[in-house]
Design a protein around this motif. Sequence first.
Motif, PDB file in Angstrom:
ATOM      1  N   UNK A 106       0.520   2.545  13.061  1.00  0.00           N
ATOM      2  CA  UNK A 106       1.072   2.336  11.724  1.00  0.00           C
ATOM      3  C   UNK A 106       1.322   0.859  11.456  1.00  0.00           C
ATOM      4  N   UNK A 107       1.109   0.459  10.205  1.00  0.00           N
ATOM      5  CA  UNK A 107       1.445  -0.883   9.759  1.00  0.00           C
ATOM      6  C   UNK A 107       2.030  -0.776   8.358  1.00  0.00           C
ATOM      7  N   UNK A 108       3.278  -1.233   8.196  1.00  0.00           N
ATOM      8  CA  UNK A 108       3.963  -1.145   6.907  1.00  0.00           C
ATOM      9  C   UNK A 108       4.472  -2.521   6.517  1.00  0.00           C
ATOM     10  N   UNK A 109       4.254  -2.874   5.260  1.00  0.00           N
ATOM     11  CA  UNK A 109       4.712  -4.147   4.710  1.00  0.00           C
ATOM     12  C   UNK A 109       5.878  -3.892   3.764  1.00  0.00           C
ATOM     13  N   UNK A 110       6.883  -4.744   3.844  1.00  0.00           N
ATOM     14  CA  UNK A 110       7.968  -4.756   2.860  1.00  0.00           C
ATOM     15  C   UNK A 110       8.101  -6.173   2.331  1.00  0.00           C
ATOM     16  N   UNK A 124       3.707   4.799  -0.031  1.00  0.00           N
ATOM     17  CA  UNK A 124       4.049   5.223   1.325  1.00  0.00           C
ATOM     18  C   UNK A 124       3.588   6.666   1.543  1.00  0.00           C
ATOM     19  N   UNK A 125       2.286   6.890   1.570  1.00  0.00           N
ATOM     20  CA  UNK A 125       1.811   8.265   1.794  1.00  0.00           C
ATOM     21  C   UNK A 125       2.166   8.745   3.196  1.00  0.00           C
ATOM     22  N   UNK A 126       2.841   9.878   3.244  1.00  0.00           N
ATOM     23  CA  UNK A 126       3.320  10.426   4.514  1.00  0.00           C
ATOM     24  C   UNK A 126       2.635  11.772   4.705  1.00  0.00           C
ATOM     25  N   UNK A 127       1.951  11.979   5.836  1.00  0.00           N
ATOM     26  CA  UNK A 127       1.074  13.146   5.953  1.00  0.00           C
ATOM     27  C   UNK A 127       1.764  14.495   6.104  1.00  0.00           C
ATOM     28  N   UNK A 128       3.038  14.511   6.485  1.00  0.00           N
ATOM     29  CA  UNK A 128       3.722  15.797   6.643  1.00  0.00           C
ATOM     30  C   UNK A 128       4.940  15.854   5.724  1.00  0.00           C
ATOM     31  N   UNK A 157       4.868  -0.884   1.353  1.00  0.00           N
ATOM     32  CA  UNK A 157       3.472  -0.467   1.283  1.00  0.00           C
ATOM     33  C   UNK A 157       2.943  -0.139   2.673  1.00  0.00           C
ATOM     34  N   UNK A 158       2.395   1.056   2.800  1.00  0.00           N
ATOM     35  CA  UNK A 158       1.767   1.482   4.045  1.00  0.00           C
ATOM     36  C   UNK A 158       0.344   0.942   4.082  1.00  0.00           C
ATOM     37  N   UNK A 159       0.065   0.092   5.045  1.00  0.00           N
ATOM     38  CA  UNK A 159      -1.269  -0.483   5.195  1.00  0.00           C
ATOM     39  C   UNK A 159      -2.144   0.345   6.127  1.00  0.00           C
ATOM     40  N   UNK A 160      -1.488   1.036   7.068  1.00  0.00           N
ATOM     41  CA  UNK A 160      -2.183   1.948   7.977  1.00  0.00           C
ATOM     42  C   UNK A 160      -1.143   2.916   8.518  1.00  0.00           C
ATOM     43  N   UNK A 161      -1.589   4.109   8.859  1.00  0.00           N
ATOM     44  CA  UNK A 161      -0.624   5.046   9.435  1.00  0.00           C
ATOM     45  C   UNK A 161      -1.156   6.459   9.501  1.00  0.00           C
ATOM     46  N   UNK A 162      -0.705   7.201  10.526  1.00  0.00           N
ATOM     47  CA  UNK A 162      -1.086   8.601  10.686  1.00  0.00           C
ATOM     48  C   UNK A 162       0.109   9.468  11.066  1.00  0.00           C
TER      49      UNK A 162
END
Length: 199
Positions: A106-110, A124-128, A157-162
Amino acid sequence: MTDSANRRAVVTRVTGETDITVELDLDGTGTCLIDTGVPFFDHMLNAFGRHGLFDLTVRATGDIEVDAHHTVEDTGIVLGQAFTQALGDKAGITRFSDVCIPMDETLVQAAVDISGRGQAYCDLPIPTERVGSFDTELAVEFFYAFARDARVTLHVRELAGANSHHIIEAAFKAAGRAMRYACELDPRVNGVPSTKGSL
């Protein structure tokens, strides 16, 4: 109640749904005492405070037998109010900050501007839908409430994440670290960092 010389605040808010007290020291060491009755949210607030180096005490009771929505949102309101009070007239602050936090995949920017205009923009799309018993959509509700009452412009902002846990935790760490840098006093800043003269 505010101690502007030491940039501290204590704020209490009581409604028919929640009773929340926040104690905040902007110039702390990251000592956190968090009890909201929502364990995952406690974990996130602890991450926010520790990585922001804020001394933070949060005591909250709410109608969590319904769900955690009111407790999470109202804690964001009270924490935001505490920041507003602790910052005082904002003289000497850095004002702007941005940070990226990696957490495994995961990589998140604020990014934050202590602008006096409270608004949040979250991608911030969250898969669950849940992490344990925590409703994951409440993470964004917290940031909206916090930014509005802290009177800051906040982008998360979510730049990458699962992994949902990683995404939310990286977001709280990023927001805490960005707030730390934006709130820090800059000896080169003379007065309030605004061409308007106030924030």
